[in-house]
Design a protein around this motif. Structure first.
Motif, mmCIF file in Angstrom:
data_model
loop_
_atom_site.group_PDB
_atom_site.id
_atom_site.type_symbol
_atom_site.label_atom_id
_atom_site.label_comp_id
_atom_site.label_asym_id
_atom_site.label_seq_id
_atom_site.Cartn_x
_atom_site.Cartn_y
_atom_site.Cartn_z
ATOM 1 N N THR A 16 0.839 -1.212 0.000
ATOM 2 C CA THR A 16 0.000 0.000 0.000
ATOM 3 C C THR A 16 0.869 1.255 0.000
ATOM 4 N N SER A 45 -3.913 3.677 -2.359
ATOM 5 C CA SER A 45 -3.025 4.411 -1.464
ATOM 6 C C SER A 45 -3.786 5.045 -0.301
ATOM 7 N N ARG A 70 -8.539 5.437 4.992
ATOM 8 C CA ARG A 70 -7.548 5.675 3.924
ATOM 9 C C ARG A 70 -7.221 7.161 3.812
#
Length: 591
Positions: free
Chosen positions: A445, A538, A584
């Motif tokens: 990630t 991401s 996130r």
């Protein structure tokens, strides 16, 4: 109905909710109620089922989090196993202290109020939601809310209403009494070196290794890179964690305070509580006046209204008494704001402005008059994987001008900047707590980090950690005024870029005619960011000053979604909200 004992429980991060809870406690005492005021985690929550009258005062911290001194209470209260009617005997009221410039305004108070009702408690009145952003501050909500609270309490217990309250100009008994001792050597080192993990009650005396200015000498701001040796402390931390410490008052302030109050700094005393209050654990018994004033009493803070309320009860000089009463009243809050809050006048400076009253202050009231110095927190700017047994921070020394002649200074940053390991060994008592930022554990990630100024501190920790763990997909947006004056960790970023561990985008706002900020760089790199977020899942992080930057970066990110994802404004907002909800998208901002 027999007369109740009022319990006032508070969750406070910076001392404001504690101050408000103590104010409610004083009002209750003036109305001759039996009252106890406690932090929520000092109260045995299992006893709540047998309480009849409780007021909860709660702040909201970070991204809608409960303050540290109510975390255990919070966990207990939200247990699914608690029966629905378990608090059916309880009459309660919830007062929240918040700031409407944050998205989760008074989240803790709202959630607590709802949960108490679920458990069968009866609300005396709707939750009070005080707002720091109001022109008159939190008191604009607190004052009328308290008036309503006492009306409800008196309606419930009519016998209380029949009693004449103690006058506002009569001082209540002090919480503690000072018993001065002869020739007792005080044990200054109260910092535990027991083999326990350091905490607020048992900080670790970390040796200061280096204290280096990292801004150019011509730059307006002094920023320090400070390193501590934590060998043998059992302290562990990860990227995003925070170090906590108690600052000390400046020696000249301590001296001036003792002179004003005619106190001998070397005098030694033992504290005795006048009721069932515990003696502060942070103060040694016995203790010197110097130690009390230097490490415990917050004499350099801007005093709250409660300070003027208590001060007015000591005044015998008519002019000073009138002014202090005005500052204590609801009508005088605008004047108090312009006298105290706007110019950031300290409690010590107020004492010099009211010399007749200051000479009347009795030593027993010191702990009622001055709040305890609150611990300060700093994002840790290093990783144990890169610097074993070391902990580093990046500190901007706070100094600014107001209409007052003497520049204002941040208590902790000024104190830290003054510590010089070259002058002899310096130890700073500290402990570590979990921060709000969480970084992905898997190798694949990528992370995108936006950290202008000292906001870069937690990202340096993350980058050092991820580099050691072989996680190469890292993007950093860093902004400052000038490449030559305040570009923190420049050579370190250069090394990481050469190794392929970092993509760096910089914004030096003052190095060209038109100002360039991190949000502009985010917009310019829309294609890269969209690929990382939509194809590689991401995580996106923002850290730094809470003024305009976080909102501007968020707007720039939504623009990336619209432009690259060909989305409507509504869809971009939804994608942004979904990233926030899933973790996130995270931010850590401070004002």
């Amino acid at each position: 109905m027999s007369e109740p004992t009022l319990l006032v429980l508070y969750g406070s991060q910076t001392g404001t909710a504690q101050d408000t809870a103590q104010r409610i406690g004083r009002q209750a005492k003036r109305k001759w109620l039996q009252v106890q005021v406690l932090p929520l985690d000092n109260y045995n929550v299992a006893n709540l089922i047998s309480e009849s009258l409780v007021v909860f005062v709660c702040a909201t911290t970070g991204q809608g989090d409960a303050p540290d001194n109510m975390k255990n209470f919070w966990k207990f209260l939200f247990r699914k196993s608690l029966p629905a009617g378990s608090l059916s005997r309880l009459d309660c009221a919830v007062l929240g202290l918040g700031d409407s410039s944050y998205p989760k305004f008074n989240f803790v108070a709202k959630k607590l109020h709802k949960r108490l009702l679920q458990l069968g408690a009866s609300p005396l009145l709707p939750a009070g939601l005080a707002d720091d952003q109001h022109d008159l501050g939190a008191d604009a909500v607190i004052d009328p809310w308290l008036t309503s609270l006492w009306e409800k309490v008196f309606a419930l217990y009519p016998s209380l209403a029949a009693v004449t309250p103690l006058g506002e100009d009569e001082p209540l008994p002090p919480t503690y009494t000072f018993h001065f001792l002869d020739d007792v050597k005080e044990d200054r080192c109260r910092i535990s070196t027991e083999q326990t993990v350091p905490s607020q009650s048992h900080p670790f005396p970390a040796k200061l290794v280096s204290n280096r200015r990292v801004t150019d000498t011509s730059h307006f701001q002094d920023v320090r890179h400070i390193e501590f040796d934590i060998s043998g402390s059992r302290i562990q931390f990860g990227a995003g964690d925070v170090v906590m410490m108690y600052p000390c008052n400046a020696p000249e302030d301590v001296q001036q305070f003792c002179q004003l109050l005619r106190l001998n700094p070397e005098a030694t005393f033992a504290l005795r509580a006048t009721d069932n209050t515990a003696v502060p654990a942070r103060l040694p018994q016995p203790c010197t006046v110097r130690y009390l004033v230097e490490t415990y009493l917050d004499i350099a803070a801007v005093p709250r209204r409660s300070f003027f309320e208590l001060l007015s009860t000591f005044a015998t000089n008519e002019l000073e008494q009138d002014k202090l009463k005005e500052f204590s009243s609801a009508e005088g809050q605008t004047d108090l704001h312009s006298y105290c809050n706007q110019p950031r006048r300290t409690a010590l400076e107020v004492l010099t402005d009211f010399p007749h009253t200051t000479t009347e202050i009795k030593v027993d009231y010191l702990l009622d008059l001055f709040p305890e110095i609150q611990p300060r927190s700093f994002s840790i700017a290093s990783s144990l994987k890169a610097h074993p047994n070391r902990l580093q921070i990046l500190v901007a020394v706070v100094r600014y001008k107001t209409k007052l002649y003497k520049p204002r200074q941040g208590l902790c940053s000024t104190w830290l900047a003054s510590l010089d390991p070259a002058q002899g060994e310096v130890c700073v008592p500290l402990w570590v707590k979990k921060g709000s930022l969480r970084f992905p554990t898997d190798t694949d990630t990528p992370v995108i980090m936006v950290g202008p100024g000292t906001g870069v501190a937690p990202f340096r920790s993350a980058l050092q950690e991820r580099r050691a763990e072989g996680k190469p997909e890292n993007v950093l947006f860093f902004g400052c005024r000038s490449e030559s004056k305040d570009f923190y960790f420049k050579s370190e970023w250069g090394t990481m870029m050469e190794e392929g561990h970092l993509k760096l985008f910089t914004a030096f706002s003052r190095d060209q005619e038109e100002k360039v900020y991190v949000q502009h760089r985010v917009t310019e790199n829309a294609e890269l960011l969209w690929d990382l977020i939509s194809n590689k899942h991401s995580c996106f992080y923002i850290a730094g000053n809470a003024k305009e930057m976080p909102a501007s970066v968020c707007d720039a990110l939504k623009d990336v979604f619209r432009q690259q994802g060909h989305m409507s404004t509504e869809d971009a907002e939804q994608m942004f909200a979904a990233m926030e909800k899933s973790g996130r998208l995270q931010s850590e901002t401070w004002s």
